[in-house]
Design an enzyme around this catalytic site. Structure first.
Site, PDB file in Angstrom:
ATOM      1  N   HIS A   1       0.810  -1.229   0.000  1.00 60.20           N
ATOM      2  CA  HIS A   1       0.000   0.000   0.000  1.00 60.20           C
ATOM      3  C   HIS A   1       0.842   1.278   0.000  1.00 60.20           C
ATOM      4  O   HIS A   1       0.516   2.249   0.681  1.00 60.20           O
ATOM      5  CB  HIS A   1      -0.934   0.016   1.205  1.00 60.20           C
ATOM      6  CG  HIS A   1      -2.086  -0.943   1.100  1.00 60.20           C
ATOM      7  ND1 HIS A   1      -2.632  -1.333  -0.099  1.00 60.20           N
ATOM      8  CD2 HIS A   1      -2.818  -1.585   2.072  1.00 60.20           C
ATOM      9  CE1 HIS A   1      -3.636  -2.165   0.120  1.00 60.20           C
ATOM     10  NE2 HIS A   1      -3.768  -2.350   1.420  1.00 60.20           N
TER      11      HIS A   1
ATOM     12  N   HIS B   1      -9.355   2.988   1.027  1.00 57.20           N
ATOM     13  CA  HIS B   1      -9.301   1.824   1.909  1.00 57.20           C
ATOM     14  C   HIS B   1     -10.284   1.958   3.072  1.00 57.20           C
ATOM     15  O   HIS B   1      -9.964   1.635   4.219  1.00 57.20           O
ATOM     16  CB  HIS B   1      -7.867   1.653   2.440  1.00 57.20           C
ATOM     17  CG  HIS B   1      -7.506   0.245   2.801  1.00 57.20           C
ATOM     18  ND1 HIS B   1      -7.791  -0.294   4.032  1.00 57.20           N
ATOM     19  CD2 HIS B   1      -6.895  -0.726   2.103  1.00 57.20           C
ATOM     20  CE1 HIS B   1      -7.342  -1.534   4.083  1.00 57.20           C
ATOM     21  NE2 HIS B   1      -6.792  -1.827   2.916  1.00 57.20           N
TER      22      HIS B   1
ATOM     23  N   GLU C   1     -11.875  -2.560  -2.335  1.00 55.81           N
ATOM     24  CA  GLU C   1     -10.804  -1.735  -2.891  1.00 55.81           C
ATOM     25  C   GLU C   1     -10.775  -1.855  -4.418  1.00 55.81           C
ATOM     26  O   GLU C   1     -10.255  -2.824  -4.962  1.00 55.81           O
ATOM     27  CB  GLU C   1      -9.463  -2.152  -2.293  1.00 55.81           C
ATOM     28  CG  GLU C   1      -9.445  -2.141  -0.768  1.00 55.81           C
ATOM     29  CD  GLU C   1      -8.333  -3.004  -0.195  1.00 55.81           C
ATOM     30  OE1 GLU C   1      -7.172  -2.826  -0.614  1.00 55.81           O
ATOM     31  OE2 GLU C   1      -8.625  -3.868   0.665  1.00 55.81           O
TER      32      GLU C   1
END
Length: 344
Positions: free
Chosen positions: A105, A175, A309
């Protein structure tokens, strides 16, 4: 539509603000310019009760120390990159390794851990950030804008736009952890989910894609018809067990902008329909949420929230058969995801 700006604290010398968008029906979405984090979504249930449907915190310090990427925009690359390294045109690049030896991420200080510039626009707020060449190991100065816009059809649209002065990698997502029961009254195991997807991506023991697409038919991954999340949490399927009893898997979408993802809580009647131009959605059922701390006063625990996501496939740089996440010098990146709130 109105947008209300308030102070949310300060990080060093940088002020952090909250921006609350309110439409004519009383639906509210609040975001802060730290990490573009969505902190609240206040929407009604079938009885007209307005409650928050995302996990969040009360203070900036809690977000700074949050390990779950809660409500944030993550990048430059959402998902995992194997070995925290890649090559572009024969040149190797080493990234920050923040999950064992892999990159997750965007790294230690990805988009979720920086203060963005913010500007109120007609129906929402627009955030912008200049990610410098070499940040977390990525090449190129990257300029990115993220806009959140709320309309009177109870739709929140997130638009991402970016360009860079060197060839680099980019795929970003939001997220947020959804819990449609409202204010975290129940976990998400009895939520139902529908996805227009015929295949999911198999993962290895590091939760990295193996490159194998698996047909969802006759598996707990078949969301082509409405399925209760608990069927995956209770499943003995090796892929459900691998991620800690549940889901943390990319699903390849076979259509876009066609209510391709629908999450519902049958008890309160709330539904969330998601449309995107991305090729996939990663479904994460909160399997790793620990029984430590709290969200808006609700004790944290496994399955308290569900992430949806919308993004390109994880580790795509190591799988040439996946849709590319390479952004060429001067190329314009654009991606749109829309959330529609409703009640059955």
């Amino acid at each position: 539509m109105s947008v209300i700006q308030d102070s949310f604290g300060q990080l060093g010398h940088q002020p952090v603000y909250s921006f609350t968008m309110v439409n004519d029906h009383g639906v509210e979405v609040t975001a802060i310019n730290y990490g573009c984090i969505i902190t609240k979504m206040m929407v009604p249930d079938q009885q007209g009760n307005y409650e928050n449907i995302v996990l969040g915190h009360d203070t900036l310090d809690e977000y700074v120390n949050d390990p779950y990427f809660l409500g944030a925009v993550v990048g430059r690359v959402a998902g995992r990159i194997k070995g925290g390294s890649f090559e572009l045109d024969g040149t190797p690049f080493t990234l920050a390794r923040n999950e064992n030896k892999n990159h997750l991420h965007g790294g230690v200080r990805g988009f979720d851990k920086v203060v963005w510039d913010a500007e109120i626009v007609e129906d929402g707020v627009q955030f912008s950030y200049l990610s410098p060449d070499g940040e977390e190991g990525y090449p190129g100065n990257l300029y990115i804008q993220v806009s959140y816009r709320l309309n009177n059809d109870n739709e929140l649209t997130i638009q991402y736009e970016a360009h860079a002065d060197k060839k680099t990698l980019l795929t970003v997502t939001n997220h947020s952890y959804f819990n449609l029961s409202g204010n975290g009254k129940r976990d998400i195991l009895e939520h139902t989910l529908t996805i227009k997807s015929n295949q999911f991506l198999e993962l290895d023991h590091e939760l990295l894609p193996t490159g194998t697409f698996v047909d969802v038919e006759n598996t707990p991954f078949d969301f082509t018809r409405e399925r209760v999340i608990n069927t995956g949490a209770a499943s003995l399927h090796p892929q459900n067990k691998l991620v800690g009893e549940g889901y943390d898997h990319p699903f390849l979408l076979h259509t876009n902008h066609d209510r391709e993802i629908v999450l519902s809580d049958p008890e309160c009647g709330r539904t969330l329909a998601i449309e995107t131009d991305e090729p996939a959605v990663v479904v994460y059922s909160g399997n790793s949420l620990k029984a430590e701390g709290e969200f808006w006063g609700v004790p944290s625990r496994k399955y308290l929230g569900l992430c949806l996501e919308t993004q390109a496939l994880p580790d795509a740089i190591h799988h040439p058969e996946f849709p590319s996440i390479i952004l060429d010098k001067g190329q314009q990146y654009s991606s749109v995801t829309t959330y529609r709130f409703d009640c059955k």
